[in-house]
Design a protein around this motif. Structure first.
Motif, short mmCIF file in Angstrom:
data_model
loop_
_atom_site.label_atom_id
_atom_site.label_comp_id
_atom_site.label_asym_id
_atom_site.label_seq_id
_atom_site.Cartn_x
_atom_site.Cartn_y
_atom_site.Cartn_z
N VAL A 94 0.83 -1.20 0.00
CA VAL A 94 0.00 0.00 0.00
C VAL A 94 0.87 1.25 0.00
CG1 VAL A 94 -1.62 1.35 1.38
CG2 VAL A 94 -2.00 -1.09 1.06
N VAL A 95 1.93 1.26 0.80
CA VAL A 95 2.80 2.44 0.91
C VAL A 95 3.51 2.70 -0.42
CG1 VAL A 95 4.83 3.38 2.05
CG2 VAL A 95 3.09 2.21 3.39
N VAL A 96 4.06 1.66 -1.04
CA VAL A 96 4.79 1.85 -2.30
C VAL A 96 3.87 2.35 -3.40
CG1 VAL A 96 6.04 0.64 -4.12
CG2 VAL A 96 6.58 0.18 -1.73
N ILE A 97 2.68 1.75 -3.55
CA ILE A 97 1.75 2.20 -4.58
C ILE A 97 1.28 3.62 -4.30
CG2 ILE A 97 -0.52 1.77 -5.61
CD1 ILE A 97 -0.07 -1.20 -5.14
N ALA A 98 1.02 3.92 -3.03
CA ALA A 98 0.58 5.27 -2.68
C ALA A 98 1.65 6.31 -3.03
CB ALA A 98 0.25 5.34 -1.19
N LEU A 99 2.91 6.00 -2.76
CA LEU A 99 3.98 6.95 -3.09
C LEU A 99 4.18 7.06 -4.60
CD1 LEU A 99 6.66 6.13 -0.36
CD2 LEU A 99 5.05 8.03 -0.43
N LEU A 100 4.02 5.96 -5.33
CA LEU A 100 4.13 6.02 -6.79
C LEU A 100 3.03 6.89 -7.39
CD1 LEU A 100 5.03 2.31 -7.70
CD2 LEU A 100 6.54 4.31 -7.71
N VAL A 101 1.88 6.94 -6.75
CA VAL A 101 0.79 7.79 -7.22
C VAL A 101 0.96 9.23 -6.75
CG1 VAL A 101 -1.70 8.21 -7.03
CG2 VAL A 101 -0.85 5.89 -7.39
N ALA A 153 -6.45 -0.11 -3.04
CA ALA A 153 -6.27 0.54 -1.75
C ALA A 153 -5.04 1.44 -1.75
CB ALA A 153 -6.14 -0.52 -0.65
N GLY A 154 -3.95 0.99 -2.39
CA GLY A 154 -2.77 1.84 -2.50
C GLY A 154 -3.03 3.10 -3.30
N VAL A 155 -3.80 2.98 -4.38
CA VAL A 155 -4.14 4.16 -5.18
C VAL A 155 -4.99 5.14 -4.36
CG1 VAL A 155 -5.38 4.98 -7.22
CG2 VAL A 155 -3.98 2.91 -7.35
N ALA A 156 -5.95 4.62 -3.60
CA ALA A 156 -6.79 5.49 -2.77
C ALA A 156 -5.97 6.20 -1.69
CB ALA A 156 -7.91 4.66 -2.13
N VAL A 157 -5.04 5.49 -1.07
CA VAL A 157 -4.17 6.14 -0.08
C VAL A 157 -3.28 7.17 -0.75
CG1 VAL A 157 -2.34 5.74 1.61
CG2 VAL A 157 -4.26 4.15 1.47
N ALA A 187 0.80 7.26 5.13
CA ALA A 187 0.34 6.07 4.42
C ALA A 187 0.52 4.81 5.27
CB ALA A 187 1.09 5.93 3.10
N ILE A 188 1.62 4.73 6.02
CA ILE A 188 1.84 3.55 6.87
C ILE A 188 0.75 3.43 7.93
CG2 ILE A 188 3.39 2.56 8.60
CD1 ILE A 188 5.72 3.63 7.00
N GLY A 189 0.33 4.55 8.48
CA GLY A 189 -0.64 4.52 9.56
C GLY A 189 -2.09 4.58 9.13
N GLU A 190 -2.37 4.61 7.84
CA GLU A 190 -3.75 4.69 7.38
C GLU A 190 -4.50 3.40 7.69
OE1 GLU A 190 -7.28 5.58 6.28
OE2 GLU A 190 -5.67 7.05 6.48
N THR A 191 -5.74 3.55 8.19
CA THR A 191 -6.51 2.38 8.62
C THR A 191 -7.81 2.21 7.83
OG1 THR A 191 -5.65 2.64 10.86
CG2 THR A 191 -7.60 1.27 10.60
N MET A 192 -8.65 3.24 7.80
CA MET A 192 -10.00 3.06 7.27
C MET A 192 -10.00 2.75 5.78
SD MET A 192 -12.14 3.03 9.64
CE MET A 192 -13.50 2.91 8.50
N ILE A 193 -9.14 3.40 5.02
CA ILE A 193 -9.14 3.17 3.57
C ILE A 193 -8.77 1.73 3.26
CG2 ILE A 193 -7.99 3.77 1.41
CD1 ILE A 193 -7.80 6.61 2.37
N VAL A 194 -7.70 1.23 3.88
CA VAL A 194 -7.28 -0.15 3.59
C VAL A 194 -8.25 -1.15 4.18
CG1 VAL A 194 -4.85 0.44 3.34
CG2 VAL A 194 -5.74 -0.08 5.59
#
Length: 322
Positions: free
Chosen positions: A100-107, A176-180, A241-248
């Protein structure tokens, strides 16, 4: 003594007779002492809260590792602590978190940095006055709303765009990664734009005087000069992103207990496990109950390592202008 002698006064004598004022304040400033004490209390409170968090995590974590070995916890590839024959390998949910963190950062990094460059170097003042508050409002949207957006819009849209992927069920760790990533775009854009705008104008003027165009000035002068602030923005976004809960929890679901790298399937992250398990239905003091604190301790340690690495990186590339 003549009249001229009586009327003349040496400069030294006059200087000796003039009373000297102390350099300090004429009267004690009690209000300033109160403000200093309040600021010190706030700083001590933050340290105390951090210590309390560590202590609250440490005791159940020690109890957990009395039942489960550290090697099994860190190297196991199956995570099913709630079953009769529980498996306590944390790697599946660690991989889910890092995915999730890697995809979120790539976005978020390309979109956020390009937005910051536009706002700092290209956007007129009126446009910036509209876009910057809009980004800050986007950052304040509740994460549960972004989670529902990812579940009911991004997930079906991804299935239509990438039909060749093996989509199973309604959950997806990739979506989920894209949403984060959409969640942390405003954070990267806002902090990076502030860092770029703090670069002295003399650097820009010197580059323009040498014949550089706006694109070269933005990418080769302003961007490197603001790199420490940009790194800080990326690290803040990574921690978010590491601490995100509800989205994932909404978009990625519970997932399977096995180690998997399939982006089209649901998977569980560390925060989603904590949020889904700590509901009061588990008996206190059991091994399953203590897994919440063991996972929380590992998450705390991961965040601490990321922040320590970021501090060293920021200090290395920091530029100070007068």
């Amino acid at each position: 003594m003549t009249a001229s002698q009586r009327g003349s006064v040496s400069p030294e004598a006059g200087a000796e007779e003039t009373p000297r004022r102390p350099l300090g304040a004429a009267r004690p400033r009690h209000g300033e002492k109160v403000v200093k004490g309040f600021l010190a209390l706030c700083a001590a409170l933050s340290v105390g809260v951090t210590i309390a968090i560590v202590v609250s995590l440490l005791t159940p974590t020690i109890g957990f590792f009395r039942e489960v070995s550290v090697v099994e916890f860190l190297t196991g590839t199956q995570w099913s602590p709630g079953f009769a024959r529980g498996e306590f390998g944390v790697l599946p949910i660690v991989v889910g978190t890092l995915t999730v963190v890697v995809i979120a950062l790539l976005v978020a990094i390309p979109i956020g940095l390009l937005s910051a460059i536009y706002l700092a170097e290209y956007a007129p003042r009126r446009v910036r006055a509209v876009i910057k508050p809009a980004l800050e409002v986007l950052e304040g949207i509740p994460t549960v709303a972004i989670g529902l957006f990812g579940l009911f819009l991004l997930r079906p849209l991804a299935e239509q765009i990438f039909p060749f992927m093996n989509w199973r069920g309604d959950f997806s760790i990739g979506v989920a990664g894209v949403a984060v990533g959409l969640l942390i775009v405003p954070l990267i854009a806002s902090v990076s734009e502030d860092a770029m705008r703090s670069v002295p104008g003399g650097l820009r003027e010197g580059a323009y005087a040498l014949g550089a165009n706006k694109m070269r000035v933005s990418l080769r002068v302003v961007f490197p000069a603001a790199i420490s602030g940009i790194v800080a923005a990326v690290v803040l976004a990574m921690s978010r992103a590491i601490g995100e809960t509800m989205i994932v929890l909404l978009v990625a679901g519970a997932g399977n207990p096995n180690l998997s790298f399939d982006l089209a399937r649901g998977a569980q992250t560390m925060t989603a496990y904590i949020g889904g398990t700590a509901t009061g239905d588990i008996a206190t003091g059991t091994t399953v109950y203590n897994t919440i604190f063991a996972v929380g301790s590992l998450l705390f340690l991961m965040t601490l390592v990321v922040n320590l690495f970021a501090i060293r990186l920021v200090r290395r590339f920091r530029e100070v202008y007068e």
